[in-house]
Design an enzyme around this catalytic site. Structure first.
Site, PDB file in Angstrom:
ATOM      1  N   HIS A 166      38.956  37.604  48.849  1.00  0.00           N
ATOM      2  CA  HIS A 166      38.649  36.941  47.579  1.00  0.00           C
ATOM      3  C   HIS A 166      39.496  37.424  46.409  1.00  0.00           C
ATOM      4  O   HIS A 166      39.226  37.039  45.273  1.00  0.00           O
ATOM      5  CB  HIS A 166      37.186  37.154  47.192  1.00  0.00           C
ATOM      6  CG  HIS A 166      36.211  36.497  48.102  1.00  0.00           C
ATOM      7  ND1 HIS A 166      35.693  35.243  47.859  1.00  0.00           N
ATOM      8  CD2 HIS A 166      35.650  36.912  49.255  1.00  0.00           C
ATOM      9  CE1 HIS A 166      34.845  34.926  48.817  1.00  0.00           C
ATOM     10  NE2 HIS A 166      34.806  35.920  49.687  1.00  0.00           N
ATOM     11  N   LYS A 188      41.061  37.635  33.307  1.00  0.00           N
ATOM     12  CA  LYS A 188      40.519  36.308  32.978  1.00  0.00           C
ATOM     13  C   LYS A 188      40.856  35.904  31.537  1.00  0.00           C
ATOM     14  O   LYS A 188      40.675  34.778  31.132  1.00  0.00           O
ATOM     15  CB  LYS A 188      39.012  36.283  33.199  1.00  0.00           C
ATOM     16  CG  LYS A 188      38.596  36.439  34.662  1.00  0.00           C
ATOM     17  CD  LYS A 188      37.077  36.475  34.804  1.00  0.00           C
ATOM     18  CE  LYS A 188      36.604  36.886  36.191  1.00  0.00           C
ATOM     19  NZ  LYS A 188      36.645  35.796  37.178  1.00  0.00           N
ATOM     20  N   LYS A 247      32.099  33.487  32.073  1.00  0.00           N
ATOM     21  CA  LYS A 247      32.417  34.139  33.345  1.00  0.00           C
ATOM     22  C   LYS A 247      32.420  35.633  33.076  1.00  0.00           C
ATOM     23  O   LYS A 247      32.324  36.051  31.923  1.00  0.00           O
ATOM     24  CB  LYS A 247      33.765  33.672  33.899  1.00  0.00           C
ATOM     25  CG  LYS A 247      34.924  33.711  32.883  1.00  0.00           C
ATOM     26  CD  LYS A 247      36.216  33.163  33.493  1.00  0.00           C
ATOM     27  CE  LYS A 247      36.370  31.671  33.315  1.00  0.00           C
ATOM     28  NZ  LYS A 247      36.785  30.962  34.518  1.00  0.00           N
ATOM     29  N   ARG A 248      32.511  36.439  34.151  1.00  0.00           N
ATOM     30  CA  ARG A 248      32.591  37.876  33.925  1.00  0.00           C
ATOM     31  C   ARG A 248      33.746  38.185  32.965  1.00  0.00           C
ATOM     32  O   ARG A 248      34.771  37.513  32.982  1.00  0.00           O
ATOM     33  CB  ARG A 248      32.794  38.607  35.258  1.00  0.00           C
ATOM     34  CG  ARG A 248      31.547  38.638  36.112  1.00  0.00           C
ATOM     35  CD  ARG A 248      30.422  39.389  35.416  1.00  0.00           C
ATOM     36  NE  ARG A 248      30.702  40.801  35.348  1.00  0.00           N
ATOM     37  CZ  ARG A 248      30.089  41.729  36.074  1.00  0.00           C
ATOM     38  NH1 ARG A 248      29.124  41.390  36.911  1.00  0.00           N
ATOM     39  NH2 ARG A 248      30.408  42.997  35.967  1.00  0.00           N
ATOM     40  N   THR A 302      35.316  29.145  40.534  1.00  0.00           N
ATOM     41  CA  THR A 302      34.438  28.066  40.995  1.00  0.00           C
ATOM     42  C   THR A 302      33.754  27.380  39.812  1.00  0.00           C
ATOM     43  O   THR A 302      33.337  26.231  39.926  1.00  0.00           O
ATOM     44  CB  THR A 302      33.371  28.597  41.973  1.00  0.00           C
ATOM     45  OG1 THR A 302      32.865  29.832  41.466  1.00  0.00           O
ATOM     46  CG2 THR A 302      33.949  28.814  43.350  1.00  0.00           C
ATOM     47  N   LYS A 359      32.608  23.358  38.588  1.00  0.00           N
ATOM     48  CA  LYS A 359      31.299  22.973  38.038  1.00  0.00           C
ATOM     49  C   LYS A 359      31.461  22.210  36.723  1.00  0.00           C
ATOM     50  O   LYS A 359      30.789  21.207  36.476  1.00  0.00           O
ATOM     51  CB  LYS A 359      30.426  24.216  37.808  1.00  0.00           C
ATOM     52  CG  LYS A 359      30.044  24.918  39.108  1.00  0.00           C
ATOM     53  CD  LYS A 359      29.457  26.315  38.885  1.00  0.00           C
ATOM     54  CE  LYS A 359      29.473  27.080  40.204  1.00  0.00           C
ATOM     55  NZ  LYS A 359      29.196  28.531  40.047  1.00  0.00           N
TER      56      LYS A 359
HETATM   57  C1  C3B Z   1      35.763  36.137  43.030  1.00  0.00           C
HETATM   58  C2  C3B Z   1      37.153  35.741  42.565  1.00  0.00           C
HETATM   59  O1  C3B Z   1      37.506  36.503  41.456  1.00  0.00           O
HETATM   60  C3  C3B Z   1      37.124  34.254  42.215  1.00  0.00           C
HETATM   61  O2  C3B Z   1      38.409  33.811  41.868  1.00  0.00           O
HETATM   62  C4  C3B Z   1      36.610  33.440  43.406  1.00  0.00           C
HETATM   63  O3  C3B Z   1      36.421  32.104  43.026  1.00  0.00           O
HETATM   64  C5  C3B Z   1      35.287  33.998  43.901  1.00  0.00           C
HETATM   65  O4  C3B Z   1      35.396  35.380  44.174  1.00  0.00           O
HETATM   66  C6  C3B Z   1      34.792  33.300  45.155  1.00  0.00           C
HETATM   67  O5  C3B Z   1      35.784  33.253  46.123  1.00  0.00           O
HETATM   68  N1  C3B Z   1      35.629  37.587  43.348  1.00  0.00           N
HETATM   69  C7  C3B Z   1      34.480  38.219  42.935  1.00  0.00           C
HETATM   70  O6  C3B Z   1      33.611  37.581  42.320  1.00  0.00           O
HETATM   71  N2  C3B Z   1      34.279  39.532  43.241  1.00  0.00           N
HETATM   72  C8  C3B Z   1      35.197  40.218  43.929  1.00  0.00           C
HETATM   73  N3  C3B Z   1      34.987  41.482  44.218  1.00  0.00           N
HETATM   74  C9  C3B Z   1      36.380  39.588  44.369  1.00  0.00           C
HETATM   75  C10 C3B Z   1      36.565  38.256  44.056  1.00  0.00           C
END
Ligand code: C3B
Length: 838
Positions: free
Chosen positions: A371, A570, A564-565, A675, A679
């Site tokens: 991921h 980001k 988002k986080r 994601t 949405k």
């Molecule tokens: C996240 C990624 O940062 C996102 O880009 C991705 O859409 C999602 O996973 C789902 O695939 N991610 C996360 O939330 N936590 C992590 N440790 C690594 C990836």
């Protein structure tokens, strides 16, 4: 089981679960009066929520039982989704919609004196995750059940989920999330327990035939207890299981021997130490901290889950070699990689298989999803820590590595460097176990989560492994989202409007049916309704903003949202710098010029990891800018800056449908997929974004005219970074002005933000904020221009929604099922679709 002769009685009294309003009300009243021991005289909304949930749980558990019986009887292959995070959010609304009985419940609750909306609001989010990765797992569970796949989720039952965020004087403050006071959605299975061993030693001995055996002895035992959460599919009776493990001391409450000998403290301490394992979710997103307790969590959960999976397989009395035909295990990131080692250990140490036979079974069973490519997120564990906690597993890892490196050497005899590069053990001080490499070596497929990301892992971090194993082992499965929660539940009016034009709610099961909307992109009447729904969703969010921040925002303004986080990659910092730029521009304008501007509300939300100081500084800056801008009478409605506290799944359901534009502006090549981008578009908002993650595929689907892309491309990032480090780094002039205003104290204490500015000005600007800034603010101007033409804007939104079918997590799960898991759906014969659309 019950003897034949007595089964008639069972059949006669079999529980059915409600399907009418009357039966539902009866269930609710019964739960209020018996389960909750209350009455109509003291039933508040909390109790009404509890009783309504229990009535639904009764129904779910009946289908859950039937689903399990059906799957056992069919003896078909099952998939097990191992994830340390499941960010489920609320369950009641979802259950009502998925079983098609929301209207029944609504009318029933109303007859009993409650509004269903108020009842839904009572529920505490199940927040056992950090962000994208955990929410993806939750969407997958919904899709696997909705598509009738025999699938189980396995995770940890944290006593504390992700912390609650409070904003105090502009700063983030973390508050523990104790969510288990009352959770009607879980079934404790006190009869399903597994003993999990830690520490100790390995003794090797030869038996009579000279065969070497290893015995893992001593150490301590912790007990894992199962808690089951039913996962209802949409418009199907299939109800799958999410099994979460909870830890406690093996000796029960406390060690009586110690207790009797007067050592009270240490007997209680053992108990507490055991319970600590499943006590808290680590609150980091995209960061590995290498703490022993985290490794303990991982092994505890993996060992309990594998014990359960192996036990279920053994009941079928099949030969071991059939294991991969019956079992597929998907590793959600590297967190469950120990499962590979644990299965090998079970097969060789406990079941007596030969190494090669065992390894062939193991490596056919697992699939690994990566991921992230961020180096700080790639898990590594120190060898000494491993040696102490899991001595036998370390030995097995060394063996796996030995055989693997031998095979590499045979294939690439002259490449000594290659061996060091791909070794599962990093020769550092101390040595480290590279979990991603172990996951690759032990799996039959490795996938990324969006096209660009899957290409990147093949050409960067896993490049050598593509040479070694060949390209077919590496594949892409672009992420998706469940349209049930993220359209039907979050945006019921839009869902209804879509249903009225596409021939019912079939699109919720086949999202490509949205394409029927495209013919209405210029339909006046349809566009009017569309616009009204968006406006109503914005009014709803404006009320939430007023209630939580005290700031009044105009629902007619352009709502620009980034939730988002909080993470430097980001780039929320770029967003807030852009807001400051806008503010300075407005201040410099004459009143006449200002009249031509499009009013905007900039909305931020998201948690910062408690130890991530830079992320916390970004939150502080957003709030400081808001404090100045929101009360500046020169600006008025032209610009408002909002930070929404405690962003979570249930808040996302209110926030996302209210966006006009949302921001997905990561440095190219850093966001694996994203994601929330999906949405937002699915809810009729456009996006501004970089060529990163799934933004690229969204562009391909909706068309370049319907998205605002900007910024450098991922292939140029390395060179730009290199230039920053070794060349001269010229700050973008508009960004320089933004920095000047911060430094002059416009937004409060100058020192507070010096690190944030310094990271860009003096420390290499790793995330390329300055490089992308001009292109970003110019693109924001294009957004303003485009928004002025509402007629065209709405058409763009409709066309985009019509083209979003690809991003359903159903498509995604079908791809996994076909190309990785090799499993088939198990469709219930009585394929009940009666609930469709209710
Ligand atoms: C996240 C990624 O940062 C996102 O880009 C991705 O859409 C999602 O996973 C789902 O695939 N991610 C996360 O939330 N936590 C992590 N440790 C690594 C990836």
């Amino acid at each position: 089981s019950i003897p034949e002769n007595q089964r008639e009685a069972w059949k006669k009294y079999q529980t059915k679960g409600f399907s009418t309003k009357e039966e539902f009300e009866k269930g609710v009243v019964r739960h209020v009066e018996t389960t909750l021991a209350r009455s109509m005289f003291n039933c508040d909304e909390t109790a009404a929520y509890a009783a309504a949930s229990l009535a639904f749980r009764d129904r779910l558990i009946i289908e859950w039982n039937r689903t399990q019986q059906r799957q056992t009887f069919a003896d078909s292959k099952r998939v097990y989704y191992l994830s340390l995070e499941f960010l489920m959010g609320r369950a009641l609304d979802n259950a009502m919609l998925n079983v098609g009985l929301k209207n029944v419940a609504k009318e029933g609750m109303s007859e009993l004196g409650f509004r269903i909306e108020d009842i839904i609001e009572q529920e505490h989010d199940a927040a056992l995750g950090n962000g994208g990765l955990g929410r993806l797992a939750a969407c997958f569970l919904d899709s696997m059940a909705s598509l009738n796949y025999p699938a189980w989720g396995y995770g940890l039952r944290y006593r504390y989920g992700i912390f609650k965020q409070e904003i105090v004087d502009g700063y983030q403050v973390e508050v523990p999330d104790y969510w288990l006071d009352f959770n009607p959605w879980e079934f404790p299975r006190h009869d399903i327990t597994v003993d999990i061993q830690f520490y100790g030693n390995v003794r090797k001995y030869q038996d009579d035939k000279g065969v070497q055996t290893a015995v893992w002895e001593g150490g301590e035992i912790v007990k894992a207890t199962a808690f089951d959460v039913p996962i209802p599919g949409y418009s199907t009776p299939t109800t799958n299981n999410l099994r979460l493990w909870s830890s406690k001391a093996a000796s029960g409450e406390f060690d009586f021997q110690k207790f009797n000998s007067g050592d009270y403290e240490s007997s209680v301490a053992d108990q507490q130490r055991a319970e600590t394992i499943s006590a808290v979710l680590y609150p980091n997103d995209n960061l590995d901290r290498g703490k022993e307790l985290r490794l303990k969590q991982q092994y505890f959960w993996v060992a309990a889950s594998l014990y359960d999976i192996v036990r279920r397989f053994k009941k079928s009395k099949r030969a071991w070699r059939e294991f991969p035909d019956q079992v597929a295990i998907q590793l959600n990131d590297t967190h469950p990689t120990l499962a590979i080692v644990e299965l090998q250990r079970i097969l060789i140490d406990l079941e007596g298989l030969e190494w090669d036979e065992a390894w062939s079974i193991v490596s056919q069973t697992f699939g690994y999803t990566n991921h992230t490519v961020l180096p700080e997120a790639l898990e590594k564990w120190s060898v000494p820590l491993f040696q102490n906690l899991l001595p036998r597993h370390l030995q097995i890892i060394y063996e796996i590595n030995l055989f693997f490196l031998q095979s590499v050497e045979r294939k690439f005899p002259k490449e000594r460097d290659l061996l060091a590069r791909v070794s599962i053990i990093e020769e550092s001080q101390p040595k480290m176990v590279r979990m991603a490499y172990l996951a690759i070596v032990g799996s039959h497929k490795v996938n990324g989560v969006a096209e660009l990301h899957s290409d990147l892992i093949k050409t960067t971090i896993f490049k050598d492994f593509v040479r070694i194993f060949g390209p077919d082992k590496f594949t892409n499965v672009t992420n998706g989202i469940t349209p049930r929660r993220w359209l039907h539940q979050a945006n019921p009016r839009l869902s209804e409007l879509i249903a009225s034009k596409t021939g019912g709610y079939g699109f919720l099961k086949d999202l490509t049916m949205l394409n029927k909307l495209e013919q209405f992109a210029d339909d006046k009447e349809f566009k009017k309704e569309w616009q009204e729904i968006k406006y109503a969703n914005k009014v709803r969010l404006a009320k939430h903003i007023k209630a939580t921040t005290g700031v009044t925002v105009n629902p007619s303004a352009l709502f620009d949202i980034q939730v988002k986080r909080i993470h430097e990659y980001k780039r929320q910092q770029m967003n807030i710098f852009g807001v400051i730029h806008r503010y300075l521009t407005i201040k410099a304008m004459s009143p006449e010029e200002r009249k031509k501007l499009a009013p905007r509300v900039s909305i931020f939300g998201g948690k910062a990891a408690p130890g991530y100081w830079m992320a916390k500084t970004i939150i502080h800056l957003v709030n400081s800018v808001g404090a100045v801008v929101n009360k500046d009478t020169d600006v008025g409605d032209l610009l408002k800056v909002i930070f929404l506290e405690d962003y979570n799944v249930s808040k996302a359901e209110t926030i996302i449908p209210a966006s006009d534009i949302s921001e997905h502006i990561s440095t190219a090549g850093t966001e694996a997929s994203g994601t929330s981008n999906m949405k937002f578009v699915l809810n009729g908002g456009l996006i501004i974004g970089t060529c990163d993650g799934a933004n690229i595929e969204i562009t391909r689907e909706v068309g370049e005219n319907n998205i605002f892309l900007f910024g450098n491309l991922s292939e140029d990032v390395d060179e730009l970074r290199h230039a920053h480090t070794y060349g001269r780094h010229e700050l973008d002039p508009s960004l320089a002005k933004v920095f000047d205003s911060i430094k002059s104290g416009t937004f409060g204490d100058v020192n507070s933000f010096s690190a944030l500015v310094g990271a860009i000005e003096d420390h290499g600007d790793y995330y390329l904020v300055s490089d992308d800034f001009l292109s970003y603010i110019q693109t924001q101007d294009l957004v303003d221009q485009a928004y002025k033409n509402q007629d065209e804007w709405i058409s763009k939104c409709i066309i985009s929604v019509a083209r979003m079918g690809f991003f359903s997590s159903d498509r995604c799960i079908n791809e996994y099922a076909e190309s990785i898991w090799n499993i088939e759906p198990l469709t219930p014969e009585d394929g009940n679709t009666s609930g469709l659309g209710k």
